[in-house]
Structures are given as C-alpha cells and as structure tokens.
Write an enzyme that holds these catalytic residues in place. Sequence first.
Site, PDB file in Angstrom:
ATOM      1  N   CYS A   7       0.851  -1.200   0.000  1.00  0.00           N
ATOM      2  CA  CYS A   7       0.000   0.000   0.000  1.00  0.00           C
ATOM      3  C   CYS A   7       0.882   1.243   0.000  1.00  0.00           C
ATOM      4  CB  CYS A   7      -0.921   0.020   1.208  1.00  0.00           C
ATOM      5  SG  CYS A   7      -2.372  -1.031   1.058  1.00  0.00           S
ATOM      6  N   ASP A  30      11.092  -6.313  -8.209  1.00  0.00           N
ATOM      7  CA  ASP A  30      11.249  -6.984  -6.922  1.00  0.00           C
ATOM      8  C   ASP A  30      12.619  -6.619  -6.339  1.00  0.00           C
ATOM      9  OD1 ASP A  30       9.775  -9.782  -5.622  1.00  0.00           O
ATOM     10  OD2 ASP A  30      11.787  -9.225  -4.924  1.00  0.00           O
ATOM     11  N   HIS A  46      -6.149  -2.581  -1.352  1.00  0.00           N
ATOM     12  CA  HIS A  46      -5.597  -3.559  -0.411  1.00  0.00           C
ATOM     13  C   HIS A  46      -6.548  -4.724  -0.181  1.00  0.00           C
ATOM     14  CE1 HIS A  46      -3.169  -5.129   2.904  1.00  0.00           C
ATOM     15  NE2 HIS A  46      -4.350  -5.519   3.376  1.00  0.00           N
ATOM     16  N   ASN A  87       1.321 -16.152  -5.097  1.00  0.00           N
ATOM     17  CA  ASN A  87       1.386 -16.986  -3.901  1.00  0.00           C
ATOM     18  C   ASN A  87       0.267 -16.586  -2.952  1.00  0.00           C
ATOM     19  OD1 ASN A  87       3.796 -18.246  -4.802  1.00  0.00           O
ATOM     20  ND2 ASN A  87       5.009 -16.529  -4.030  1.00  0.00           N
ATOM     21  N   GLY A  93       4.185 -19.583   0.206  1.00  0.00           N
ATOM     22  CA  GLY A  93       5.318 -18.678   0.027  1.00  0.00           C
ATOM     23  C   GLY A  93       4.960 -17.207   0.055  1.00  0.00           C
ATOM     24  N   HIS A  98      -0.672  -8.603   0.670  1.00  0.00           N
ATOM     25  CA  HIS A  98      -1.401  -7.676  -0.211  1.00  0.00           C
ATOM     26  C   HIS A  98      -1.276  -8.345  -1.588  1.00  0.00           C
ATOM     27  CE1 HIS A  98      -2.120  -3.292  -1.708  1.00  0.00           C
ATOM     28  NE2 HIS A  98      -2.117  -4.082  -2.770  1.00  0.00           N
ATOM     29  N   HIS A 100      -0.502  -9.738  -5.028  1.00  0.00           N
ATOM     30  CA  HIS A 100       0.502  -9.363  -6.037  1.00  0.00           C
ATOM     31  C   HIS A 100       0.819 -10.558  -6.908  1.00  0.00           C
ATOM     32  CE1 HIS A 100       2.680 -10.772  -2.472  1.00  0.00           C
ATOM     33  NE2 HIS A 100       3.579 -11.269  -3.321  1.00  0.00           N
ATOM     34  N   HIS A 102       3.897 -12.099  -9.438  1.00  0.00           N
ATOM     35  CA  HIS A 102       5.289 -12.010  -9.865  1.00  0.00           C
ATOM     36  C   HIS A 102       5.337 -12.277 -11.370  1.00  0.00           C
ATOM     37  CE1 HIS A 102       7.013 -12.679  -5.687  1.00  0.00           C
ATOM     38  NE2 HIS A 102       5.810 -13.156  -5.527  1.00  0.00           N
TER      39      HIS A 102
END
Length: 114
Positions: A7, A30, A46, A87, A93, A98, A100, A102
């Site tokens: 956030c 990342d 969120h 994840n 993992g 929040h 997301h 990858h």
Amino acid sequence: MTDCLFCKIANKEMDTDLVYEDEKVVVFEDINPQAPVHLLIVPKKHQENIMELEEDEFEIISHIHEVAVKMAKEYEISEEGFRLVNNNREKAGQSIFHIHYHLLGGRKLQWPPG
Ligand code: 5GP
Ligand code: ZN
C-alpha cells in the site's frame, strides 16, 4: 491499511520506482530478483490474497494478466517465455499480505517450483 508495504509503495510513500501505473495497478521491480526480469504487479486496492475478492471483483485478475502481457513485451521476454505467479498464504510462500503477481523471465525457469 497504513502499515502495509505494498500500500505504501502504491501510495508513493516509499522511494520505489514504478515501471508502470494505471488507475488499478502499479508495477515495480522486486527488491530480491529471482530472475533477470522480476516484476511485481500489485492492485492499488488492499486485499490480503485472492480469497478476499468478491464475485464482482475478479476483473482485476484479468487486468493484471493484460498488464503482464504488456510488461512481458516491454521487457522482451514475451517471445522466449515468462511466468506469472501468485502466492496465496504463508504455506505457498506469500510473505507480503497484499495481492501481487510475480512476472518472471529472462532465464530458463524450472518446473515444478519448490
Ligand atoms: P511473496 O513472497 O509475498 O509472494 O512476494 C513478496 C515479494 O516482495 C518478494 O519477492 C520480495 O522480494 C518482495 N519485496 C519485499 N519487500 C520489498 C520492498 O521493499 N520492495 C520491493 N520492490 N520488493 C519487495
Ligand atoms: Zn496493502
């Protein structure tokens, strides 16, 4: 959720460079990259994980995929291949609670993941 790191990044309270932003998501690199290209695609709203999405909120997932394709083209990994990973909860993992995704690419990725 003021103490949520993602956030704070989305609200520009951190000095994280955003590589893409629109009204619904932000994208940034990342901090601990697992591949030459490792971006995080993060909804501005969120929610801890995708289990929290209401029935009428799943459009955000489609949007994340659309942004992932755009970023894969921009980072020139769309031809060779890339992975989009989400994840959910600690055992899978998840370490930042929040939602997301990858986006990973730029090297040969192993399957199955650990
Ligand atoms: P998760 O483990 O929840 O699926 O993914 C969280 C990711 O956020 C990890 O890959 C981790 O390296 C990344 N991360 C954690 N803290 C920061 C930070 O302060 N900045 C950035 N850019 N990434 C972070
Ligand atoms: Zn958050």
